[in-house]
Design a protein around this motif. Structure first.
Motif, short mmCIF file in Angstrom:
data_model
loop_
_atom_site.label_atom_id
_atom_site.label_comp_id
_atom_site.label_asym_id
_atom_site.label_seq_id
_atom_site.Cartn_x
_atom_site.Cartn_y
_atom_site.Cartn_z
N ARG A 83 -15.64 53.10 17.74
CA ARG A 83 -15.49 53.82 16.46
C ARG A 83 -14.16 53.50 15.78
O ARG A 83 -14.10 53.42 14.55
CB ARG A 83 -15.60 55.33 16.72
N LEU A 84 -13.13 53.29 16.59
CA LEU A 84 -11.79 53.06 16.05
C LEU A 84 -11.38 51.60 16.06
O LEU A 84 -10.20 51.27 15.90
CB LEU A 84 -10.77 53.87 16.89
N ARG A 85 -12.34 50.70 16.23
CA ARG A 85 -12.02 49.29 16.44
C ARG A 85 -11.19 48.68 15.31
O ARG A 85 -10.35 47.81 15.55
CB ARG A 85 -13.30 48.48 16.64
N GLU A 86 -11.41 49.12 14.08
CA GLU A 86 -10.68 48.53 12.96
C GLU A 86 -9.21 48.94 12.95
O GLU A 86 -8.40 48.35 12.22
CB GLU A 86 -11.35 48.91 11.64
N ARG A 87 -8.85 49.97 13.74
CA ARG A 87 -7.45 50.39 13.82
C ARG A 87 -6.65 49.56 14.82
O ARG A 87 -5.43 49.67 14.88
CB ARG A 87 -7.36 51.87 14.21
N LEU A 88 -7.34 48.76 15.62
CA LEU A 88 -6.66 47.90 16.57
C LEU A 88 -5.88 46.84 15.81
O LEU A 88 -6.41 46.19 14.92
CB LEU A 88 -7.68 47.23 17.51
N GLU A 89 -4.61 46.67 16.17
CA GLU A 89 -3.78 45.67 15.52
C GLU A 89 -4.38 44.28 15.73
O GLU A 89 -4.83 43.96 16.83
CB GLU A 89 -2.36 45.70 16.07
N ALA A 90 -4.36 43.46 14.69
CA ALA A 90 -4.94 42.12 14.79
C ALA A 90 -4.14 41.22 15.71
O ALA A 90 -4.68 40.33 16.37
CB ALA A 90 -5.05 41.50 13.40
N GLU A 91 -2.84 41.42 15.76
CA GLU A 91 -1.97 40.60 16.60
C GLU A 91 -1.43 41.44 17.75
O GLU A 91 -1.21 42.64 17.60
CB GLU A 91 -0.81 40.05 15.78
N GLY A 92 -1.21 40.79 18.87
CA GLY A 92 -0.64 41.50 20.01
C GLY A 92 -1.11 40.92 21.32
O GLY A 92 -1.90 39.96 21.36
#
Length: 204
Positions: free
Chosen positions: A55-64
């Protein structure tokens, strides 16, 4: 590889979530068990953690780097909510009429009594800690996150992680000086020395 996995997770790639589950389900389970002290509840936390991750996948930072701190942060929040729900349920059961049949869960936990007894003494020591201190202890000591990763998981500054962990160590040292904790087994790793020893560069 981690950046590529982050990209796929953010895009809603089902195969990426399968890889995520295979790689980190055990880590999430262990963390949940340490926070809740209950096998069945920890299993529920795992399921809810991965549902929330989707549900929160889009809040994961793209880089890291590793996405493990992100998952453990979600698991920490789920465990908080689960504990609150458990307390509400227990309060509701306590209000039932005395002659109301309540399911006996004894058979379900009979095979876990020994481990639970081992855990009980550890939980007695952990009861001296605030929730926020227990969470930092679980992330930094048992799950092995460094200060930065724990801060990412909890959404707090690194300095806050350091101060909470310092208070947790001090409280545990005081409590465990007056009790003998058993050698632990199963998901609870480390005896009282492990729980209170300083985290060095080698054991973060």
């Amino acid at each position: 590889m981690d950046t590529n996995l982050r990209t796929r997770i953010r895009a809603g790639d089902h195969d990426a979530f399968g890889e995520l589950f295979d790689a980190y389900a055990r880590s999430v389970y262990n963390h949940a068990f340490r926070l809740t002290g209950d096998w069945a509840t920890a299993e529920d936390v795992v399921s809810l953690t991965f549902l929330d991750a989707w549900r929160l996948r889009e809040r994961l930072e793209a880089e890291g780097g590793s996405v493990r701190p992100w998952l453990l942060g979600i698991a920490t929040n789920v465990a908080r909510n689960t504990r609150r729900a458990t307390r509400r349920h227990a309060a509701a059961v306590a209000r039932l009429p005395r002659d109301t049949a309540v399911r006996d869960h004894a058979d379900e936990v009979a095979g876990r009594v020994d481990d639970a007894a081992q855990l009980a003494l550890v939980r007695t020591a952990l009861a001296a800690l605030r929730r926020t201190e227990r969470e930092v202890l679980a992330l930094c000591v048992w799950s092995g996150l460094d200060y930065k990763a724990a801060a990412e998981a909890l959404g707090v500054p690194v300095g806050t992680v350091r101060s909470r962990l310092s208070r947790a160590r001090a409280k545990l040292a005081k409590v465990t000086n007056h009790m003998e904790l058993p050698e632990s087994h199963g998901q609870m790793r480390g005896d009282r020395t492990t729980a209170v020893r300083p985290i060095t560069e080698g054991n973060r």
